[in-house]
Scaffold this motif. Structure first.
Motif, PDB file in Angstrom:
ATOM      1  N   PHE A 194       0.859  -1.179   0.000  1.00  0.00           N
ATOM      2  CA  PHE A 194       0.000   0.000   0.000  1.00  0.00           C
ATOM      3  C   PHE A 194       0.895   1.228   0.000  1.00  0.00           C
ATOM      4  N   PRO A 195       0.632   2.226  -0.846  1.00  0.00           N
ATOM      5  CA  PRO A 195       1.500   3.414  -0.864  1.00  0.00           C
ATOM      6  C   PRO A 195       1.561   4.090   0.507  1.00  0.00           C
ATOM      7  N   LEU A 196       2.722   4.570   0.848  1.00  0.00           N
ATOM      8  CA  LEU A 196       2.940   5.186   2.157  1.00  0.00           C
ATOM      9  C   LEU A 196       2.017   6.383   2.372  1.00  0.00           C
ATOM     10  N   THR A 197       1.811   7.177   1.338  1.00  0.00           N
ATOM     11  CA  THR A 197       0.927   8.339   1.468  1.00  0.00           C
ATOM     12  C   THR A 197      -0.501   7.909   1.781  1.00  0.00           C
ATOM     13  N   GLY A 198      -0.962   6.832   1.178  1.00  0.00           N
ATOM     14  CA  GLY A 198      -2.303   6.316   1.465  1.00  0.00           C
ATOM     15  C   GLY A 198      -2.430   5.800   2.884  1.00  0.00           C
ATOM     16  N   ALA A 199      -1.399   5.130   3.380  1.00  0.00           N
ATOM     17  CA  ALA A 199      -1.424   4.632   4.757  1.00  0.00           C
ATOM     18  C   ALA A 199      -1.447   5.790   5.746  1.00  0.00           C
ATOM     19  N   ILE A 200      -0.676   6.819   5.457  1.00  0.00           N
ATOM     20  CA  ILE A 200      -0.681   7.991   6.341  1.00  0.00           C
ATOM     21  C   ILE A 200      -2.029   8.699   6.275  1.00  0.00           C
ATOM     22  N   ALA A 201      -2.610   8.767   5.081  1.00  0.00           N
ATOM     23  CA  ALA A 201      -3.930   9.399   4.946  1.00  0.00           C
ATOM     24  C   ALA A 201      -4.974   8.645   5.770  1.00  0.00           C
TER      25      ALA A 201
END
Length: 132
Positions: free
Chosen positions: A53-60
């Motif tokens: 899962f993209p890191l930006t998506g996980a942070i979002a």
């Protein structure tokens, strides 16, 4: 005339009141631990994805889910504040006054927690992950 609540209703109401006071702060804690630890641990390992899962998506997700919890707690505190404001006694029962105060404190704590989650999320998402 005071309406007596069943023990189950009183317990549920008490738990809702505590959620109204502490829900936003707990959501902020989850956000702070999740968003920043996901960023730091994933980048420290040299990856830009978390389990595919993209890191930006996980942070979002680590921003949006706690923000939803803080909004829910804010909604419960607004509801509790309105209901207890209408039932404030002139000089009788103090438990309604305490509940009104707790709901008022919850309004401000949840607003502050939501602001901190949003601002922390902006910082986590605007600054590029894995900056060295």
């Amino acid at each position: 005339m005071t309406e007596r609540l069943s023990p189950r209703a009183a317990t549920f109401g008490g738990l809702l009141l505590w959620f109204a006071v502490l829900g936003g702060v707990l959501s902020w804690t989850v956000h702070a631990l999740a968003a920043w630890s996901i960023d730091e641990l994933t980048c420290e390992a040299g990856h830009d994805e978390l389990a595919g899962f993209p890191l930006t998506g996980a942070i979002a997700l680590a921003v949006l889910l706690p923000a939803a919890g803080a909004v829910a707690a804010l909604g419960v505190s607004v509801l509790a504040w309105r209901r207890t404001r209408a039932d404030l006694p002139e000089g009788g029962e103090q438990s309604v006054g305490r509940a009104h105060l707790l709901a008022f404190v919850g309004l401000w704590l949840n607003t502050l927690a939501l602001a901190m989650i949003v601002l922390g999320g902006v910082a986590a998402l605007v600054l590029s992950p894995c900056q060295r």
